[in-house]
Scaffold this motif. Structure first.
Motif, PDB file in Angstrom:
ATOM      1  N   GLU A  10     -58.418  27.372   1.584  1.00 54.16           N
ATOM      2  CA  GLU A  10     -59.654  27.729   0.895  1.00 54.16           C
ATOM      3  C   GLU A  10     -59.516  28.987   0.036  1.00 54.16           C
ATOM      4  OE1 GLU A  10     -62.605  27.830   3.956  1.00 54.16           O
ATOM      5  OE2 GLU A  10     -62.865  25.660   3.927  1.00 54.16           O
ATOM      6  N   TYR A  11     -58.411  29.707   0.157  1.00 55.34           N
ATOM      7  CA  TYR A  11     -58.149  30.851  -0.718  1.00 55.34           C
ATOM      8  C   TYR A  11     -57.063  30.525  -1.735  1.00 55.34           C
ATOM      9  CZ  TYR A  11     -60.557  33.541   2.956  1.00 55.34           C
ATOM     10  OH  TYR A  11     -61.475  34.024   3.864  1.00 55.34           O
ATOM     11  N   ALA A  12     -56.693  29.261  -1.845  1.00 57.61           N
ATOM     12  CA  ALA A  12     -55.514  28.883  -2.634  1.00 57.61           C
ATOM     13  C   ALA A  12     -55.568  29.444  -4.052  1.00 57.61           C
ATOM     14  CB  ALA A  12     -55.375  27.362  -2.667  1.00 57.61           C
ATOM     15  N   TYR A  13     -56.663  29.203  -4.747  1.00 53.81           N
ATOM     16  CA  TYR A  13     -56.708  29.658  -6.143  1.00 53.81           C
ATOM     17  C   TYR A  13     -56.598  31.175  -6.222  1.00 53.81           C
ATOM     18  CZ  TYR A  13     -57.866  30.208 -11.000  1.00 53.81           C
ATOM     19  OH  TYR A  13     -57.803  30.548 -12.329  1.00 53.81           O
ATOM     20  N   LEU A  14     -57.327  31.886  -5.371  1.00 55.24           N
ATOM     21  CA  LEU A  14     -57.312  33.343  -5.412  1.00 55.24           C
ATOM     22  C   LEU A  14     -55.908  33.883  -5.129  1.00 55.24           C
ATOM     23  CD1 LEU A  14     -60.644  34.144  -3.526  1.00 55.24           C
ATOM     24  CD2 LEU A  14     -60.216  34.288  -5.980  1.00 55.24           C
ATOM     25  N   LEU A  15     -55.189  33.247  -4.217  1.00 59.71           N
ATOM     26  CA  LEU A  15     -53.844  33.712  -3.876  1.00 59.71           C
ATOM     27  C   LEU A  15     -52.877  33.483  -5.030  1.00 59.71           C
ATOM     28  CD1 LEU A  15     -53.611  32.447  -0.182  1.00 59.71           C
ATOM     29  CD2 LEU A  15     -54.214  34.732  -1.000  1.00 59.71           C
ATOM     30  N   TYR A  16     -52.919  32.293  -5.626  1.00 60.06           N
ATOM     31  CA  TYR A  16     -52.046  32.012  -6.775  1.00 60.06           C
ATOM     32  C   TYR A  16     -52.405  32.904  -7.959  1.00 60.06           C
ATOM     33  CZ  TYR A  16     -49.606  27.861  -5.005  1.00 60.06           C
ATOM     34  OH  TYR A  16     -48.792  27.007  -4.317  1.00 60.06           O
ATOM     35  N   ASP A  17     -53.701  33.090  -8.165  1.00 56.62           N
ATOM     36  CA  ASP A  17     -54.144  33.915  -9.285  1.00 56.62           C
ATOM     37  C   ASP A  17     -53.708  35.364  -9.096  1.00 56.62           C
ATOM     38  OD1 ASP A  17     -55.816  34.266 -11.746  1.00 56.62           O
ATOM     39  OD2 ASP A  17     -56.959  35.563 -10.407  1.00 56.62           O
ATOM     40  N   ALA A  18     -53.754  35.856  -7.863  1.00 59.68           N
ATOM     41  CA  ALA A  18     -53.325  37.230  -7.600  1.00 59.68           C
ATOM     42  C   ALA A  18     -51.843  37.402  -7.909  1.00 59.68           C
ATOM     43  CB  ALA A  18     -53.612  37.589  -6.148  1.00 59.68           C
ATOM     44  N   LEU A  19     -51.028  36.436  -7.491  1.00 58.72           N
ATOM     45  CA  LEU A  19     -49.591  36.515  -7.778  1.00 58.72           C
ATOM     46  C   LEU A  19     -49.333  36.396  -9.275  1.00 58.72           C
ATOM     47  CD1 LEU A  19     -46.734  36.729  -6.704  1.00 58.72           C
ATOM     48  CD2 LEU A  19     -46.735  34.249  -6.343  1.00 58.72           C
ATOM     49  N   PHE A  20     -50.076  35.517  -9.936  1.00 51.41           N
ATOM     50  CA  PHE A  20     -49.938  35.373 -11.390  1.00 51.41           C
ATOM     51  C   PHE A  20     -50.248  36.698 -12.088  1.00 51.41           C
ATOM     52  CE2 PHE A  20     -52.399  34.946 -15.321  1.00 51.41           C
ATOM     53  CZ  PHE A  20     -51.460  34.365 -16.153  1.00 51.41           C
ATOM     54  N   ARG A  21     -51.365  37.322 -11.697  1.00 54.35           N
ATOM     55  CA  ARG A  21     -51.764  38.573 -12.357  1.00 54.35           C
ATOM     56  C   ARG A  21     -50.784  39.708 -12.055  1.00 54.35           C
ATOM     57  NH1 ARG A  21     -56.234  40.570 -10.485  1.00 54.35           N
ATOM     58  NH2 ARG A  21     -56.677  39.091  -8.816  1.00 54.35           N
ATOM     59  N   LEU A  22     -50.197  39.698 -10.861  1.00 53.31           N
ATOM     60  CA  LEU A  22     -49.192  40.713 -10.542  1.00 53.31           C
ATOM     61  C   LEU A  22     -48.001  40.589 -11.486  1.00 53.31           C
ATOM     62  CD1 LEU A  22     -48.084  42.907  -8.550  1.00 53.31           C
ATOM     63  CD2 LEU A  22     -47.004  41.018  -7.315  1.00 53.31           C
ATOM     64  N   TYR A  23     -47.481  39.375 -11.667  1.00 53.40           N
ATOM     65  CA  TYR A  23     -46.330  39.177 -12.546  1.00 53.40           C
ATOM     66  C   TYR A  23     -46.682  39.451 -14.005  1.00 53.40           C
ATOM     67  CZ  TYR A  23     -43.592  37.111  -8.748  1.00 53.40           C
ATOM     68  OH  TYR A  23     -42.892  36.912  -7.596  1.00 53.40           O
ATOM     69  N   LEU A  24     -47.879  39.053 -14.398  1.00 51.32           N
ATOM     70  CA  LEU A  24     -48.286  39.290 -15.782  1.00 51.32           C
ATOM     71  C   LEU A  24     -48.371  40.787 -16.055  1.00 51.32           C
ATOM     72  CD1 LEU A  24     -49.086  37.526 -18.241  1.00 51.32           C
ATOM     73  CD2 LEU A  24     -51.467  37.969 -17.644  1.00 51.32           C
ATOM     74  N   GLY A  25     -48.910  41.547 -15.084  1.00 51.35           N
ATOM     75  CA  GLY A  25     -48.996  42.989 -15.239  1.00 51.35           C
ATOM     76  C   GLY A  25     -47.639  43.665 -15.263  1.00 51.35           C
ATOM     77  N   GLN A  26     -46.640  43.018 -14.684  1.00 50.31           N
ATOM     78  CA  GLN A  26     -45.272  43.554 -14.684  1.00 50.31           C
ATOM     79  C   GLN A  26     -44.441  43.025 -15.856  1.00 50.31           C
ATOM     80  OE1 GLN A  26     -43.920  42.303 -10.799  1.00 50.31           O
ATOM     81  NE2 GLN A  26     -44.899  44.015  -9.739  1.00 50.31           N
ATOM     82  N   ASP A  27     -45.091  42.318 -16.784  1.00 53.53           N
ATOM     83  CA  ASP A  27     -44.417  41.714 -17.951  1.00 53.53           C
ATOM     84  C   ASP A  27     -43.385  40.675 -17.551  1.00 53.53           C
ATOM     85  OD1 ASP A  27     -45.973  43.350 -19.503  1.00 53.53           O
ATOM     86  OD2 ASP A  27     -44.407  44.844 -19.850  1.00 53.53           O
ATOM     87  N   ARG A  28     -43.559  40.075 -16.394  1.00 52.50           N
ATOM     88  CA  ARG A  28     -42.678  38.980 -15.951  1.00 52.50           C
ATOM     89  C   ARG A  28     -43.353  37.665 -16.359  1.00 52.50           C
ATOM     90  NH1 ARG A  28     -41.416  40.380  -9.721  1.00 52.50           N
ATOM     91  NH2 ARG A  28     -40.383  38.347  -9.885  1.00 52.50           N
ATOM     92  N   TYR A  29     -43.317  37.402 -17.668  1.00 47.97           N
ATOM     93  CA  TYR A  29     -44.119  36.327 -18.236  1.00 47.97           C
ATOM     94  C   TYR A  29     -43.701  34.947 -17.743  1.00 47.97           C
ATOM     95  CZ  TYR A  29     -45.226  40.222 -21.313  1.00 47.97           C
ATOM     96  OH  TYR A  29     -45.593  41.439 -21.788  1.00 47.97           O
TER      97      TYR A  29
END
Length: 631
Positions: free
Chosen positions: A294-313
């Motif tokens: 039930e947290y699937a989207y939030l968990l994937y989105d958090a990891l996505f935003r972490l990598y995006l913020g680190q320029d790991r496109y």
């Protein structure tokens, strides 16, 4: 440190009681006189005991003075600055901080510098302890001194005082907060096992849950610092469980604004934990352990935003793609696919960005399985994104078609043209009833036409001209359809009878839809001559008459259709109308054709004479030939 013996406590308590009584008397003597009670006695002296009347009291309730919180704070600040007694100074400081927090007052004039606070608390504590006088709020004083020592950077001493508070006053209301501050101090010192232990004591033993949420969150960080990632993940997820409204959500905006930063920090901790392990696979492993997704989207989105913020496109795009693949039936999967496009765009991976857009259209467009699962409200949400990418892709391939044609790469041009046409047509299908659909269909036809696919182009031209909503290129589409027949004739040698019939109907339809267009008289004139040559005189006369009555027709076109009109009427035996048509043709005919036209005019009148019902009428008609055409 001075220890308090029972005898000392007893003596101090006696002194406090005595001081309290003296203070009360002092207050009564020197306080302002509001005169709350008035005793009134009878002015006449009583003569006997029976004449004595009981005294009565008149109580007057005076209105309390109106003062502001700011005024009260200023008085307490003055008391703090002037008081010599350490307990008074500490009490004043407590009142100042409590009132400031309660009423949200942050003015520098209504607060005391933190350094001064810390020094005052520490001095007061030392004086109280050295004096041996019992202080009934010793837990508060210990708490304040712990804060003060923490403020000046002495964490070890702060921990000692907090331990003393917890040990001596286990029922104090400050115990939970003291444990939390102790855990925070251990964390800052880098003693993560001790920090973990204190955080967990709060969760296990506190009577209220005031600090549970923060303690569990920080316990997760403390465990993470010890490289126990799986345990840290569980603590972080348990922290999210304090917000049941987050389940099955694609955003944490559903919770109160005041809690959003905390939730975001928790998700960031989880993202860091996943990044230290197997990325998206770690998310799936955690979800198997907690037995829900039930947290699937939030968990994937958090990891996505972490990598995006680190320029790991590319890593960010991979995470987004993993979610979109694994949760295809979930409505929110389109959002994660958008994230993938966003990552490649931000990283300027142009080719990958276009590929992601193509996959988005294929996976979430109107022809996908995903689309069939949506209700109308959901489709309305996804449709703008699908439409935007369809338009971009159609334009991209249209440009590629033109570039390939310039390079004379016929194969690539034809392939690009077909792809562009498909995207334009899908775009029109995605938005039924849109006023832009006619333009999209027209562009699809243009792409196919430019690469020699005339039958398909012809059909689309007609659709753009006659079936879609009016648009700027509607008339151009209709005319292009008619021209496409000529290219078909060139390609096939000649048009088949069905195609000839189709072309003629297309011209008639064009004239009906665009009667005022400058090309309409030209097309109708051509059709009229074609019909006359095929001896379809009635149809030829109808179309020719339309040209003759069109004020926009040129003189040449008018003359040509005038002849077809007159000749057709003659062939149909409508000689009276033919006579008028020939006379009209003579008015705008060429000089070299005058003799022929007059001969035809005479023939039309002569035929009327032949049709006369009696000799007299026929004779008059014959004579009229001589009058109208004497030569």
């Amino acid at each position: 440190m001075t220890m308090f013996s029972p005898l000392m406590i007893f003596k101090n308590m006696s002194k406090l009681v005595l001081l309290s009584l003296v203070y009360a008397c002092f207050s009564l003597c020197f306080a302002a006189k509001p005169e709350p009670f008035i005793v009134e006695m009878n002015s006449n002296e009583p003569k006997t005991i029976g004449d004595i009347k009981p005294a009565f009291l008149v109580y007057k309730d005076n209105e309390l003075p109106k003062v502001s919180i700011e005024y009260v704070l200023r008085r307490y600040i003055k008391l703090f600055e002037s008081a010599n007694a350490p307990d008074v100074k500490v009490d004043a400081l407590n009142r100042i901080n409590n009132l400031s927090a309660k009423y949200g007052l942050e003015s520098k004039k209504l607060s005391i510098d933190k350094v001064k606070q810390s020094q005052a608390v520490l001095d007061s504590y030392d004086k109280i302890v050295d004096s041996g006088v019992f202080y009934q709020r010793m837990d508060e004083l210990l708490y304040q001194t712990a804060k003060a020592t923490m403020f000046i950077g002495n964490r070890e001493e702060s921990i000692k005082r907090l331990k003393l508070l917890v040990g001596l006053y286990p029922r104090s209301q400050l115990v939970d907060e003291s444990r939390f501050r102790m855990a925070e101090a251990y964390f800052e010192l880098g003693d993560y096992p001790m920090a973990e232990a204190e955080y967990k004591k709060i969760i296990a033993f506190s009577e209220t849950d005031t600090f549970h949420k923060k303690a569990r969150f920080k316990a997760g960080w403390a465990v993470f610092r010890q490289n126990r990632y799986a345990d840290a993940e569980k603590l972080a997820v348990q922290t999210l469980d304090y917000f049941p409204e987050l389940r099955k959500q694609s955003s944490f905006s559903v919770i109160d604004d005041a809690e959003q930063d905390f939730v975001e920090d928790t998700l960031r901790l989880l993202a860091i934990l996943f990044s230290k392990q197997k990325d998206a696979d770690s998310i799936e492993t955690l979800q198997q352990e907690i037995k829900h997704k039930e947290y699937a989207y939030l968990l994937y989105d958090a990891l996505f935003r972490l990598y995006l913020g680190q320029d790991r496109y590319q890593d960010a795009a991979t995470v987004a793609g993993n979610y979109a693949d694994r949760y295809q039936g979930h409505f929110e999967s389109y959002l994660m696919a958008l994230n993938g496009i966003k990552a490649f765009n931000k990283g300027q991976f142009d080719i990958r960005e276009w590929q992601e857009k193509e996959e988005f259209v294929a996976n979430f467009g109107i022809n996908s399985h995903y689309w069939s699962l949506l209700n109308e409200a959901q489709r309305s949400t996804v449709r703008p994104h699908v439409s935007a990418y369809l338009g971009e892709l159609a334009h991209l391939y249209y440009i590629r078609m033109q570039q390939a044609a310039q390079r004379k790469d016929a194969k690539l041009a034809a392939k690009s043209a077909q792809t562009a046409a498909n995207y334009y047509l899908t775009l029109a299908e995605t938005n039924p009833g849109s006023p832009s659909n006619g333009e999209y269909v027209f562009l699809a036809a243009e792409a196919l036409y430019s690469t020699g696919r005339f039958p398909q182009a012809l059909s689309l031209y007609e659709r753009a001209a006659f079936e879609e909503a009016p648009h700027d290129n509607a008339a151009k589409s209709g005319y292009a359809a008619i021209l496409a027949f000529s290219h078909l004739a060139d390609a096939q040698g000649q048009l088949s009878p069905p195609l000839i019939e189709h072309r003629q109907k297309s011209i008639i339809r064009y004239a009906q839809v665009f009667p005022d267009n400058e090309k309409t008289p030209v097309l109708l004139n051509s059709l009229a001559n074609e019909l006359f040559d095929s001896e379809r005189y009635s149809e030829a006369q109808t179309q020719a008459a339309r040209v003759v009555s069109n004020p926009g027709a040129s003189e040449t076109v008018m003359y040509s259709s005038g002849l077809v009109n007159a000749h057709s009427l003659f062939e149909l035996g409508r000689f009276v109308e033919a006579e008028g048509a020939y006379q009209q043709a003579l008015t705008f005919g060429r000089k070299g054709d005058q003799a022929i036209l007059r001969e035809r005019l005479a023939a039309a009148i002569y035929k009327q004479a032949e049709q006369g019902l009696d000799p007299v009428s026929r004779a008059k008609a014959y004579l009229r030939v001589v009058d109208v055409v004497p030569e």
